[in-house]
Design a protein around this motif. Structure first.
Motif, PDB file in Angstrom:
ATOM      1  N   SER A 187       0.486  -1.323   0.107  1.00  0.00           N
ATOM      2  CA  SER A 187      -0.440   0.247   0.020  1.00  0.00           C
ATOM      3  C   SER A 187       0.724   1.312  -0.005  1.00  0.00           C
ATOM      4  CB  SER A 187      -0.607  -0.034   1.303  1.00  0.00           C
ATOM      5  OG  SER A 187      -1.798   1.459   0.894  1.00  0.00           O
ATOM      6  N   TRP A 188       0.588   2.193   1.168  1.00  0.00           N
ATOM      7  CA  TRP A 188       1.640   3.265   1.038  1.00  0.00           C
ATOM      8  C   TRP A 188       2.809   3.198   1.462  1.00  0.00           C
ATOM      9  CZ3 TRP A 188      -0.968   8.422   3.960  1.00  0.00           C
ATOM     10  CH2 TRP A 188      -1.664   8.762   2.339  1.00  0.00           C
ATOM     11  N   PHE A 251      -1.978  14.518  13.764  1.00  0.00           N
ATOM     12  CA  PHE A 251      -2.064  13.170  13.190  1.00  0.00           C
ATOM     13  C   PHE A 251      -3.519  13.010  12.296  1.00  0.00           C
ATOM     14  CE2 PHE A 251      -1.863  12.116  18.432  1.00  0.00           C
ATOM     15  CZ  PHE A 251      -0.443  11.868  18.313  1.00  0.00           C
ATOM     16  N   ASP A 252      -2.876  11.987  11.559  1.00  0.00           N
ATOM     17  CA  ASP A 252      -4.440  11.347  10.667  1.00  0.00           C
ATOM     18  C   ASP A 252      -5.049  10.544  11.609  1.00  0.00           C
ATOM     19  OD1 ASP A 252      -5.128  10.183   8.751  1.00  0.00           O
ATOM     20  OD2 ASP A 252      -3.824  10.572   7.427  1.00  0.00           O
ATOM     21  N   MET A 253      -6.443  11.098  11.431  1.00  0.00           N
ATOM     22  CA  MET A 253      -6.918  10.848  12.158  1.00  0.00           C
ATOM     23  C   MET A 253      -7.934   9.574  11.145  1.00  0.00           C
ATOM     24  SD  MET A 253      -6.653  11.545  15.063  1.00  0.00           S
ATOM     25  CE  MET A 253      -7.807  11.024  15.890  1.00  0.00           C
ATOM     26  N   SER A 373       1.357  11.966   5.132  1.00  0.00           N
ATOM     27  CA  SER A 373       0.039  11.598   4.453  1.00  0.00           C
ATOM     28  C   SER A 373       0.259  13.120   3.304  1.00  0.00           C
ATOM     29  CB  SER A 373      -0.864  11.772   4.933  1.00  0.00           C
ATOM     30  OG  SER A 373      -1.413  10.460   6.350  1.00  0.00           O
ATOM     31  N   VAL A 374       0.413  13.843   3.667  1.00  0.00           N
ATOM     32  CA  VAL A 374       0.533  14.916   2.229  1.00  0.00           C
ATOM     33  C   VAL A 374       1.611  14.684   1.592  1.00  0.00           C
ATOM     34  CG1 VAL A 374       1.062  17.198   2.227  1.00  0.00           C
ATOM     35  CG2 VAL A 374      -0.194  16.622   4.261  1.00  0.00           C
ATOM     36  N   ASP A 375       2.792  14.168   1.824  1.00  0.00           N
ATOM     37  CA  ASP A 375       4.347  14.260   1.374  1.00  0.00           C
ATOM     38  C   ASP A 375       4.406  12.922   0.368  1.00  0.00           C
ATOM     39  OD1 ASP A 375       5.219  15.997   2.745  1.00  0.00           O
ATOM     40  OD2 ASP A 375       6.683  14.881   4.344  1.00  0.00           O
ATOM     41  N   LEU A 376       3.135  11.360   0.856  1.00  0.00           N
ATOM     42  CA  LEU A 376       2.971  10.538   0.224  1.00  0.00           C
ATOM     43  C   LEU A 376       2.165  11.485  -1.309  1.00  0.00           C
ATOM     44  CD1 LEU A 376       2.978   7.939   2.448  1.00  0.00           C
ATOM     45  CD2 LEU A 376       5.121   8.192   0.790  1.00  0.00           C
ATOM     46  N   ASP A 377       0.978  11.694  -0.517  1.00  0.00           N
ATOM     47  CA  ASP A 377      -0.021  11.836  -2.016  1.00  0.00           C
ATOM     48  C   ASP A 377       1.055  13.256  -3.117  1.00  0.00           C
ATOM     49  OD1 ASP A 377      -2.493  11.177  -0.947  1.00  0.00           O
ATOM     50  OD2 ASP A 377      -3.158  12.819   0.010  1.00  0.00           O
TER      51      ASP A 377
END
Length: 472
Positions: A187-188, A251-253, A373-377
């Motif tokens: 996945s990521w 945190f990513d929620m 999460s931002v950076d991977l997007d």
């Protein structure tokens, strides 16, 4: 572990609150300070069937004392000439790969597998699983939790930090060039592996550390388009997300949408608890059922194994990307009306329970950095764009990739994982690629499916075997 939570109809309505879990706060005393490693150093495990959980020092990240390290679950012979380094996906942890690692080591002689736990795992309190009453420790709020107000450092734990840490692992696996490394992820984690390959490390492309790449149900270049939840990488979205992080939402929620609690770690704790009881007492009446939020509870008593089945099986309408094809509830109960679990899918519930139970390493990462999460997007475009550079993402070597690539997709992406992998190949110097698909699998099936029914393990073993053979 999961790219983005795709809610199904069963999750709509009445799930926002769930069960709020409480904690005491990092550094508040009590319990162990940080996750303990095996203390054997990066030399790894000895013997073909040996396993060890080993700490590796990494650079300073501004977190609490003891957090500047990652851990690696090592499976297989320490004298192996090839190391397969595997990176878990969103909210995933090293124990995602233990069963797959055992199968790979058994299939490919001369291979050791290293499953990575990111530095975030140092902030997780799994000590309650070492006692006899984990449900009380966690659901009654006695565990040590990390509060956002005390985790400002988390706002800086993005892809640059993760890949610098991963490079420490890759270089340790290489052993000064004595071993070759195949880097992969799920996945990521697959996105992270590809980002590593294109990353600029002081003028050197990350791919030059590697002998191959392995992408499991994830990636870049539109790999997640088919899931219905593509990446959020417009400049406007990125600005809004960075502002939220600066305001304290570090945190990513995403997993709070499952309905098992409103804290960052709530769902992960519930899943490990369900696995722990299903592993230790599968046929006993569920210890957790009466505490499951009513909207997610079946209307009759079940065993511990059956409760885990309702959490993870695709047939129960849970988010598609965190489920497997396992089986179904028994049609009838025992003398007390308690229903058990019937395995008739590719992933026996006992294998899921074994992996989820832990206690260390675990399957679920409690705290996922919103910045990561931002950076991977933004990394999805797999190019050195103005936006990427503004975030410090050094994706400068995608066109230079000259190592073989393996890509595997399940039903999760509806074909876009392989489409994305083909774009990476077409825009690089990759000498050959292996593309595999199993539409009978869900997103987590490759991690836990029965050995003789796991298409991902079998085909990945064939790919790694080819890489090994070509290096001789």
């Amino acid at each position: 572990m999961t790219k983005r939570l795709a809610r199904r109809a069963v999750l709509s309505g009445g799930l926002a609150g769930g069960l709020a879990l409480a904690g005491t706060g990092v550094g508040a005393g009590g319990g162990r300070a940080w996750a303990a490693g095996a203390g054997r150093g990066p030399g790894g495990a000895a013997g073909a069937g040996a396993e060890a959980y080993v700490p590796i020092s990494v650079g300073a990240g501004g977190g609490p004392v003891g957090s500047d390290r990652v851990h690696v679950l090592m499976v297989g012979p320490r004298d192996a000439g090839t190391v397969v380094v595997l990176v878990p996906g969103m909210f995933g942890a090293a124990n995602d790969f233990r069963l797959m690692a055992r199968d790979l080591v058994a299939r490919v002689p001369g291979v050791q597998v290293w499953a990575v736990d990111r530095r975030e795992e140092n902030l997780t309190d799994r000590s309650g699983f070492g006692g006899g009453d984990p449900v009380g420790y966690y659901l009654d709020g006695r565990y040590r939790a990390l509060e956002p107000a005390r985790a400002g450092f988390f706002g800086g734990w993005g892809l640059e930090r993760a890949l610098e840490d991963l490079r420490c692992v890759v270089l340790a696996a290489r052993g000064d060039g004595r071993r070759r490394v195949v880097l992969g992820g799920h996945s990521w984690g697959a996105t992270s592996a590809l980002a590593y390959a294109a990353w600029d490390f002081a003028g050197r492309g990350g791919y030059r550390d590697l002998a191959g790449l392995a992408v499991l149900d994830g990636g870049v270049r539109g790999a997640f388009e088919g899931t219905g939840t593509p990446v959020r990488d417009s400049p406007e979205e990125v600005r809004e997300r960075l502002a939220a992080i600066a305001g304290g939402r570090v945190f990513d929620m995403t997993l709070s949408g499952v309905g098992l609690g409103s804290r960052a770690e709530s769902t992960q704790i519930w899943y490990q608890l369900a696995g722990w009881y299903a592993h230790h007492d599968p046929e006993g009446r569920s210890v957790l059922q009466e505490r499951v939020p009513e909207a997610l509870r079946v209307p009759f008593p079940v065993t511990n194994a059956a409760l885990l089945g309702t959490f993870v099986d695709a047939g129960f309408g849970w988010p598609n990307d965190i489920s497997v094809h396992s089986g179904h509830l028994a049609a009838e109960g025992d003398g007390n009306g308690v229903r058990g679990w019937v395995d008739d899918g590719i992933t026996p519930i006992g294998r899921v329970a074994e992996a989820y139970a832990g206690p260390v390493p675990g399957v679920w990462e409690w705290y996922w950095p919103a910045r990561l999460s931002v950076d991977l997007d933004v990394s999805d475009v797999y190019a050195d764009t103005d936006l990427a550079r503004s975030l410090g993402l050094r994706l400068r070597h995608a066109a230079g990739l000259d190592i073989p690539l393996y890509a595997f997709q399940t039903s999760y992406s509806k074909g876009t994982v392989v489409e994305g992998a083909r774009r990476v190949v077409a825009e690089s110097r990759i000498p050959y690629a292996v593309h595999e698909t199993d539409e009978g699998m869900n997103h987590l099936d490759p991690l836990f499916a029965a050995t003789d029914r796991n298409t991902a393990t079998r085909t990945l073993a064939e790919f790694v075997g080819r890489v090994v053979a070509e290096a001789r």
